[in-house]
Write a protein that holds these residues in place. Structure first.
Motif: not given
Length: 70
Positions: A51-60
């Protein structure tokens, strides 16, 4: 973390249906009031990921404050 990206994560579980999958919404904004969203994604977690969620956010932008919530 990278100069232009991060990984944000959480773990969620529905108290009414433990061990089952659930849908979460991930939001990222430059403002604390979330008036303008850079990320607004509905994602599903389940037992296969503990039940773990990892979100990779790029372009910051470097040296910029961001706000996130699930």
């Amino acid at each position: 973390p990278q100069p232009d990206g991060v990984v944000i994560w959480t773990r969620g579980e529905d108290k009414n249906a433990p061990g089952q999958g659930m849908t979460l919404r991930a939001q990222l904004s430059r403002t604390a009031d979330f008036a303008s969203l850079l990320v607004n994604e509905q994602l599903t977690v389940g037992p296969d990921s503990d039940n773990c969620l990892r979100l990779y956010v790029h372009g910051l932008e470097p040296d910029t404050e961001y706000f996130y919530r699930f």
